[in-house]
Design an enzyme around this catalytic site. Structure first.
Site, PDB file in Angstrom:
ATOM      1  N   LYS A 119     -12.428  -1.329  -4.442  1.00 33.27           N
ATOM      2  CA  LYS A 119     -13.172  -0.057  -4.390  1.00 33.27           C
ATOM      3  C   LYS A 119     -12.368   1.064  -5.003  1.00 33.27           C
ATOM      4  O   LYS A 119     -12.919   2.024  -5.513  1.00 33.27           O
ATOM      5  CB  LYS A 119     -13.409   0.350  -2.932  1.00 33.27           C
TER       6      LYS A 119
ATOM      7  N   LYS B 149      -7.155  -7.700  -7.962  1.00 31.41           N
ATOM      8  CA  LYS B 149      -8.434  -8.001  -7.307  1.00 31.41           C
ATOM      9  C   LYS B 149      -9.464  -6.892  -7.555  1.00 31.41           C
ATOM     10  O   LYS B 149      -9.084  -5.730  -7.762  1.00 31.41           O
ATOM     11  CB  LYS B 149      -8.234  -8.279  -5.821  1.00 31.41           C
TER      12      LYS B 149
ATOM     13  N   LYS C  33       0.817  -1.216   0.000  1.00 34.15           N
ATOM     14  CA  LYS C  33       0.000   0.000   0.000  1.00 34.15           C
ATOM     15  C   LYS C  33       0.850   1.266   0.000  1.00 34.15           C
ATOM     16  O   LYS C  33       0.457   2.275  -0.570  1.00 34.15           O
ATOM     17  CB  LYS C  33      -0.975   0.011   1.185  1.00 34.15           C
TER      18      LYS C  33
END
Ligand code: AQP
Length: 342
Positions: free
Chosen positions: A208, A205, A122
């Protein structure tokens, strides 16, 4: 008799899980998390949290965050989480999460956190610019779980390392203070069909935060949008094979078959057999029909709930009260164990 007894014991085991209110909840969240959470209510005492403190480890616009918290709660309820049977609340409304996380920051070792791959993913190349919160995200997650002495934590494969850290923190806390206080969590990692991939790229994946809305099916999408997104989903030119092995190097094809199998509650192998030799035009039409049939009631309920923010706020407030009641004695005992109170 002994069996009945052990079933009852199991029924009282506590489940904790949560999702970040960072955007539109999607089919991946539903199939990988919410639907299983709803099913677990039959066997466990469940606590489902909208983890807004986790969300702010990356910047969130305040107005959007407020809406996203309500939308996440609406998605949980529309997916079958019963706010009476389970506890549904937002994390920031139970301050004990943040307090226990601080205590765990003093228990966890720097070396343990340095190994966390999600932080590396991240934070990317600029980890000096990542928030300190993102770095210590796993200790907050450990606090979320252990604050309720939850022993079952249904999460995706990507959270496995964080659950192992939760076990390490519980063990070190117990050893350091010579107590048998925190339980050792059983990972309930969801395997088959658990990871739904982007409709645009079968190796990423469904997420959002993907800038392309065509990469995901939102739980708020209507039938037309669902059908269009499935029609436009990336595939290859080959037909559906009769065995799973043959899908190994066809990530987009495998993803659509996975979605079908999860929505139909059928093993992947069965879906391959049923559609063997068929092209994707035909398969996508069947998938659209199935997806609309399964998602329409959720979409309708989401839109009804989104029209009634006061109702959602009431559910979250009542849930926070129940969660606070469970958390308070556990945090009080932690204070005593570590010497903050006598
Ligand atoms: N694509 C997915 N397939 C299966 N399960 C998924 N989950 C998320 N995406 C998929 C599961 O949903 C739960 C809540 O996830 P989250 O929102 O807390 O975290 P996330 O994994 O970071 O979700 P996103 O959509 O990818 O959000 P962003 O883009 O904000 O990072 C978890 O149990 C997760 O496994």
């Amino acid at each position: 008799m002994a069996n009945d007894q052990s079933k009852k014991m199991k029924a009282r085991e506590r489940v904790f899980s949560g999702a970040q209110p960072t955007g539109n909840m999607h089919l991946g969240n539903y199939l990988g998390a919410f639907r299983n959470w709803a099913r677990m209510q039959a066997d466990y005492d469940c606590i489902y949290c909208v983890v807004d403190l986790h969300a702010i480890t990356t910047f969130q616009d305040p107005e959007t965050l407020r809406d996203n918290v309500r939308d996440a709660a609406a998605a949980y309820i529309a997916s079958g989480i019963d706010p009476e049977a389970s506890i549904l609340f937002s994390q920031s409304q139970v301050p004990a999460h943040a307090e226990l996380a601080w205590i765990f920051n003093c228990v966890a070792r720097l070396g343990w956190l340095n190994r966390m791959t999600q932080f590396k993913d991240k934070a990317g190349k600029h980890k000096e610019r990542a928030s300190v919160g993102l770095y210590i995200y796993p200790t907050l997650m450990a606090a979320d779980i252990l604050l309720y002495k939850a022993t079952r934590v249904p999460v995706g494969q990507d959270q496995k390392q964080h659950l192992e850290l939760t076990r390490d923190i519980a063990q070190k806390f117990n050893n350091d203070f010579g107590v048998d206080f925190f339980p050792i969590v059983e990972p309930a990692i969801l395997e088959e069909g658990a990871r739904i991939m982007s409709l645009r790229d079968g190796r990423q994946k469904m997420s959002k935060s993907d800038p392309s809305d065509y990469s995901r099916i939102n739980l708020t999408d209507d039938a037309g949008a669902i059908a269009k997104k499935i029609r436009k989903a990336r595939t290859d030119a080959d037909p559906i094979p009769d065995n799973l092995e043959a899908l190994k190097d066809r990530p987009e094809a495998l993803n659509l078959v996975t979605i079908y199998s999860a929505l139909a509650d059928l093993p992947l192998k069965r879906v391959c057999q049923e559609f063997s030799g068929k092209g994707f035009a035909e398969f996508k039409a069947a998938l659209s029909e199935l997806a609309v049939e399964k998602l329409a009631p959720i979409t309708a309920e989401m839109s009804r709930l989104k029209g009634d923010p006061a109702y959602i706020d009431g559910i979250l407030a009542a849930g926070a009260e129940r969660a606070n009641d469970l958390a308070a004695p556990i945090l009080k005992e932690v204070h005593r164990i570590i010497g903050l109170t006598s």
